[in-house]
Design a protein around this motif. Structure first.
Motif, mmCIF file in Angstrom:
data_model
loop_
_atom_site.group_PDB
_atom_site.id
_atom_site.type_symbol
_atom_site.label_atom_id
_atom_site.label_comp_id
_atom_site.label_asym_id
_atom_site.label_seq_id
_atom_site.Cartn_x
_atom_site.Cartn_y
_atom_site.Cartn_z
ATOM 1 N N ASP A 164 -32.389 -54.810 -21.321
ATOM 2 C CA ASP A 164 -32.484 -53.468 -21.888
ATOM 3 C C ASP A 164 -33.955 -53.057 -21.901
ATOM 4 O O ASP A 164 -34.725 -53.594 -22.693
ATOM 5 C CB ASP A 164 -31.893 -53.459 -23.291
ATOM 6 N N ALA A 170 -24.066 -46.215 -18.821
ATOM 7 C CA ALA A 170 -25.363 -46.852 -18.616
ATOM 8 C C ALA A 170 -26.344 -46.447 -19.721
ATOM 9 O O ALA A 170 -27.552 -46.610 -19.563
ATOM 10 C CB ALA A 170 -25.909 -46.461 -17.249
ATOM 11 N N PHE A 176 -17.516 -50.782 -18.752
ATOM 12 C CA PHE A 176 -16.705 -50.121 -17.753
ATOM 13 C C PHE A 176 -15.361 -49.685 -18.314
ATOM 14 O O PHE A 176 -14.814 -50.322 -19.236
ATOM 15 C CB PHE A 176 -16.419 -51.095 -16.593
ATOM 16 N N LEU A 191 -13.653 -54.808 -14.305
ATOM 17 C CA LEU A 191 -15.043 -55.239 -14.411
ATOM 18 C C LEU A 191 -15.425 -55.420 -15.879
ATOM 19 O O LEU A 191 -15.147 -54.553 -16.706
ATOM 20 C CB LEU A 191 -15.954 -54.189 -13.762
ATOM 21 N N GLN A 195 -20.960 -58.450 -27.056
ATOM 22 C CA GLN A 195 -20.526 -59.116 -28.291
ATOM 23 C C GLN A 195 -19.570 -60.263 -27.990
ATOM 24 O O GLN A 195 -19.648 -61.324 -28.612
ATOM 25 C CB GLN A 195 -19.844 -58.106 -29.210
ATOM 26 N N GLY A 240 -23.823 -58.831 -20.089
ATOM 27 C CA GLY A 240 -25.081 -58.450 -20.699
ATOM 28 C C GLY A 240 -26.107 -58.125 -19.642
ATOM 29 O O GLY A 240 -25.825 -58.122 -18.446
ATOM 30 N N MET A 275 -18.495 -46.064 -15.752
ATOM 31 C CA MET A 275 -19.370 -47.038 -16.392
ATOM 32 C C MET A 275 -20.433 -46.313 -17.201
ATOM 33 O O MET A 275 -21.047 -45.360 -16.706
ATOM 34 C CB MET A 275 -20.069 -47.889 -15.328
ATOM 35 N N ASP A 279 -21.747 -43.290 -14.896
ATOM 36 C CA ASP A 279 -21.639 -43.485 -13.454
ATOM 37 C C ASP A 279 -20.175 -43.659 -13.074
ATOM 38 O O ASP A 279 -19.344 -44.088 -13.879
ATOM 39 C CB ASP A 279 -22.383 -44.746 -13.010
ATOM 40 N N ASP A 285 -20.583 -52.577 -28.870
ATOM 41 C CA ASP A 285 -20.580 -52.173 -27.468
ATOM 42 C C ASP A 285 -19.750 -50.893 -27.302
ATOM 43 O O ASP A 285 -18.752 -50.697 -27.986
ATOM 44 C CB ASP A 285 -19.974 -53.279 -26.596
ATOM 45 N N SER A 303 -18.713 -56.619 -18.420
ATOM 46 C CA SER A 303 -20.147 -56.926 -18.505
ATOM 47 C C SER A 303 -20.395 -58.079 -19.471
ATOM 48 O O SER A 303 -19.794 -58.139 -20.536
ATOM 49 C CB SER A 303 -20.890 -55.683 -18.974
ATOM 50 N N THR A 351 -27.178 -51.141 -23.360
ATOM 51 C CA THR A 351 -26.925 -52.476 -22.836
ATOM 52 C C THR A 351 -26.170 -53.256 -23.904
ATOM 53 O O THR A 351 -26.612 -53.269 -25.066
ATOM 54 C CB THR A 351 -28.248 -53.184 -22.512
ATOM 55 N N PRO A 352 -25.031 -53.906 -23.589
ATOM 56 C CA PRO A 352 -24.526 -54.079 -22.235
ATOM 57 C C PRO A 352 -23.870 -52.830 -21.662
ATOM 58 O O PRO A 352 -23.256 -52.053 -22.395
ATOM 59 C CB PRO A 352 -23.475 -55.182 -22.392
ATOM 60 N N ILE A 353 -24.040 -52.620 -20.347
ATOM 61 C CA ILE A 353 -23.256 -51.600 -19.675
ATOM 62 C C ILE A 353 -21.782 -51.956 -19.860
ATOM 63 O O ILE A 353 -21.435 -53.133 -20.004
ATOM 64 C CB ILE A 353 -23.612 -51.524 -18.168
ATOM 65 N N TYR A 409 -28.071 -38.415 -23.457
ATOM 66 C CA TYR A 409 -29.334 -38.943 -23.941
ATOM 67 C C TYR A 409 -30.279 -37.794 -24.260
ATOM 68 O O TYR A 409 -30.058 -36.653 -23.859
ATOM 69 C CB TYR A 409 -29.926 -39.883 -22.883
#
Lengths: 112, 119
Positions: B52, A96, A103, B45, B62, B49, A94, A39, A1, B47, A99-101, A31
Motif C-alpha cells: 500500500d 483499487a 474482486f 480471484l 483479513q 494482500g 476490482m 477496474d 476489506d 487477494s 489494499t488489499p485489492i 477518491y
C-alpha cells in the motif's frame, strides 16, 4: 476489506447484441482526486486476467471501443455495445482504492 | 515493458509452508506496488494482500492475517509470498500483479504458480 458484488453470475448473449454487467462496492470508491478506483478485467481459460477498464471509465490500451465503463461511488457498470465471439470469458470488477485489492465474484459471458 | 516471472509449481503436504517468488524485469520493484492474488480451481480471484503506497507498507487481507508474509528484495527485484499452515483449500494458482501509471495504466501479471496441497 472492501466487498465487491457482481451480477449476473452468467450472461448468455447473442452475437451483435449488447451486454451489461453490474458491480457494487461496500464503500465508495471515489477518491479525493475525483477518480473512481474501479477496474474491469476479463479472464480467459488458462490465462491471467487482462485489464479492460481502469479508473471506472478509461479503456486500457488496445481495448476495443465496444467496451465501456460507467458509474461512480458504489455502483458501476461494464457495457459491451455489440458482443463478438471473442468476448467470451469471465469478467471481474476490482477495487483499487484500498489494499488489499478485492474482486467481484465474476460474470461468465457466453455466446448463445 | 514490465515482466513478472514466477517460480515453478509446488506440491505441499497439509500443515507445510510454501514460498512463491516473483521476479520483476523492465522496471525496479521499488517503484511498483506488488499484489498477490490466488485462484482456486474453477473459482474466482482472491487477494492475499500487497504493498500500500499510502501506508508505505504491506497490507494483508483479513482472511490471511497471521498466515501469510510478503517480502521484497529490491537488490534482486524479487517479491516473495509465503503462506503457512497449508490446507487442501489453499490449492490454487497464485499470481503476482502490479500496475504502472504513465500516459495510460498498464496492468501486469505473472504467469501463475500452481500450489497443490495434498497428503
Amino acid at each position: 476489506d472492501i466487498v465487491m458484488t457482481q451480477s449476473p453470475l452468467s450472461l448468455p448473449v447473442s452475437p451483435g447484441e449488447p451486454a451489461s454487467i453490474s458491480c457494487r462496492s461496500s464503500q465508495s470508491l471515489l477518491y479525493s482526486n475525483g477518480y473512481n478506483h474501479l477496474d474491469w478485467y476479463v479472464q480467459k481459460p488458462g490465462q491471467p486476467p487482462k485489464l479492460l477498464i481502469y479508473l471506472g471509465s478509461y479503456r486500457a490500451s488496445g481495448v476495443p471501443d465496444r467496451f465501456s465503463g460507467s458509474g461512480s461511488g458504489t455502483d458501476f457498470t461494464l457495457k459491451i455495445s455489440r458482443v463478438e465471439a471473442e468476448d467470451v470469458g469471465i469478467y471481474y470488477c476490482m477495487q483499487a482504492l484500498q489494499t488489499p485489492i478485492t474482486f467481484g465474484g465474476g460474470t461468465k459471458v457466453e455466446i448463445k | 515493458q514490465v515482466q513478472l516471472l514466477q517460480s515453478g509449481a509446488e506440491v505441499k503436504k497439509p500443515g507445510a509452508s510454501v514460498k512463491v517468488s516473483c521476479r520483476v524485469s523492465g522496471n525496479s520493484l521499488s517503484g511498483l506496488s506488488m499484489h498477490w492474488v490466488r485462484q482456486a480451481p474453477g473459482k474466482g480471484l482472491e487477494s492475499l494482500g500487497g504493498f500500500d503506497p499510502q501506508e508505505d507498507q504491506i497490507m494483508y487481507a483479513q482472511k490471511f492475517q497471521g498466515r501469510v508474509t510478503m517480502t521484497e528484495d529490491t537488490s534482486t527485484d524479487t517479491a516473495y509470498m509465503e503462506l503457512r499452515s497449508l490446507r487442501s483449500d489453499d490449492t490454487a494458482v497464485y499470481y503476482c500483479t502490479t500496475k504502472t501509471y504513465g500516459h495510460s495504466v498498464q496492468s501486469y501479471w505473472g504467469q501463475g504458480t500452481l500450489v497443490t496441497v495434498s497428503s
